[in-house]
Enzyme design. Structure first.
Site, mmCIF file in Angstrom:
data_model
loop_
_atom_site.group_PDB
_atom_site.id
_atom_site.type_symbol
_atom_site.label_atom_id
_atom_site.label_comp_id
_atom_site.label_asym_id
_atom_site.label_seq_id
_atom_site.Cartn_x
_atom_site.Cartn_y
_atom_site.Cartn_z
ATOM 1 C CD GLU A 43 -3.901 7.291 0.874
ATOM 2 O OE1 GLU A 43 -5.464 6.923 1.116
ATOM 3 O OE2 GLU A 43 -3.203 6.718 1.607
ATOM 4 C CD GLU A 44 -1.392 5.160 3.882
ATOM 5 O OE1 GLU A 44 -2.178 5.303 4.600
ATOM 6 O OE2 GLU A 44 -1.144 3.993 3.221
ATOM 7 C CG ASP A 64 -1.741 1.201 1.394
ATOM 8 O OD1 ASP A 64 -1.825 1.961 0.387
ATOM 9 O OD2 ASP A 64 -2.381 1.296 2.492
ATOM 10 C CG HIS A 77 -1.931 0.758 7.297
ATOM 11 N ND1 HIS A 77 -2.379 1.770 7.602
ATOM 12 C CD2 HIS A 77 -1.886 0.838 5.695
ATOM 13 C CE1 HIS A 77 -3.018 2.558 6.707
ATOM 14 N NE2 HIS A 77 -2.464 1.922 5.575
#
Length: 382
Positions: free
Chosen positions: A229-230, A197, A349
């Site tokens: 983004e995270e 990811d 994650h």
């Protein structure tokens, strides 16, 4: 003779697919070996710029690190944006103690359960470190059962003083990621490592531009790699406002629910190896973050999946802890029609995210079909 030709065609098609998967795997191996925590994505940005440049008409990196690769079609048509994000979850140096141990902060959603006893890389130079764990012989029964928070943990880089750490080139704010090797399972289509990811879709974006060489399509393709983004979907809104696309397809990963600890059919009916997922609606619980894909863009995705014979896993994740850059793009530039294509992956994650390259190849096939048919559908809401 006809049967022989059909067999030859199938064999040739299978060989091409294997080469594409191998190419995606090689790019993924490179990309997951980089350190690119939110706010410190420079190494990933450089890689994406350099690897998109041979296949794009133009590649720009804006002042915040968003990569924009432009491929012009041979006829008038809409501006289509297809995006991935460059950043990964991880940590950053909070403080260096006088005795040489490092305190750190989380960057993005990392579970405290993953911390103790892990190997890490500190800075983009990948300096080795360990998140320390109190010797089991010295733990009380209560300590052995409790999950420590980030603030209670420390990193050991083998130094005995702050000066020694600083001499290594480590300073406050530097990025830290889990150390993780690139592991192929017995089934070579299954790959496990950190930052799948969303490096898997960075790899797919490179492959998409490769496959568009010498191919005719209408309009203009903007292949975009967004930053941060995270930590709040920040890069997407910057780029959406700058490019002003007519519509966008966001490529991101999605949790697979096919493990023993999840009630799959009730909570998360997404499976590894059953094709890309298409999140129709998603949102983060306890916040106002919400996205529902545009009805016409949904039709585009579904029609292309059928056209290239790729199975789609339709899913909603409203009220869960999942969203993508699409949630920002829907409100950028007065509202962009957005759809989402996701590659399932297990163990979100973590340093052991597991992905099936066949699902990723399905995303590539659908995305390529959308580019080739760009402009073929009216994007009106009704």
């Amino acid at each position: 003779m006809k049967t022989t030709n059909m067999i030859d065609q199938k064999a040739g098609h299978s060989l091409r697919e294997e080469k594409v998967k191998e190419s995606i795997k090689n790019s993924l191996r490179d990309l997951t070996g980089l350190v690119g925590v939110s706010g410190s994505e420079q190494e990933v940005v450089k890689y994406m710029r350099d690897n998109l440049l041979p296949y794009a008409d133009e590649v720009d990196v804006d002042r915040n690190g968003n990569v924009i690769a432009i491929k012009k079609g041979n006829a008038p048509g809409p501006k289509l944006m297809i995006s991935s994000h460059s950043d990964e979850v991880g940590f950053c140096v909070k403080n260096i103690l006088p005795n040489g141990f490092i305190m750190f902060d989380k960057v993005g959603g990392v579970s405290d359960q993953l911390l103790l006893g892990r190997k890490v890389w500190v800075t983009t130079k990948k300096l080795p470190g360990i998140i320390g764990i109190k010797a089991g012989h010295m733990q009380t029964p209560e300590e052995s059962k409790r999950v420590k928070t980030t603030r209670e943990c420390y990193i050991d880089v083998g130094a005995s003083s702050r000066m020694e750490v600083e001499d290594m080139g480590i300073k406050v704010g530097d990025p830290i990621v889990f150390q993780s090797d690139f592991m192929e399972m017995v089934n070579k289509d299954l790959v496990c490592t950190k930052s799948v990811d969303n490096r898997i879709h960075c790899a797919i974006l490179i492959e998409l531009f490769k496959e568009l060489q010498g191919v005719e399509f209408a309009g203009t393709l903007y292949g975009v790699v967004t930053v941060q983004e995270e930590v709040g979907l920040l890069g997407a809104i910057m780029v959406g406002n700058a490019i002003e696309p007519d519509y966008a397809i966001v490529l991101d990963t999605i949790p697979a629910g096919d493990t023993p600890d999840i009630d799959t059919e009730i909570s998360l009916p997404v499976y590894l190896g059953k094709g890309p997922a298409c999140p129709i609606a998603d949102g983060v619980r306890g916040t106002m973050v919400f996205n529902h894909i545009h009805p016409k863009v949904r039709e585009i995705i579904e029609e292309q999946a059928a056209k290239v014979n790729v199975s789609l896993q339709m899913i909603t994740l409203v009220g869960d802890a999942y969203t993508t850059d699409a949630a920002s793009l829907t409100s950028a530039n007065k509202g962009i029609p957005v759809g989402v294509l996701s590659t399932p992956r297990r163990y979100s994650h973590s340093p052991v995210e597991l992905v099936n390259l066949n699902d990723a190849e399905g995303v590539l096939k659908i995305a390529k079909g959308i580019v080739l048919d760009n402009g073929g559908k009216d994007l009106g809401f009704i």
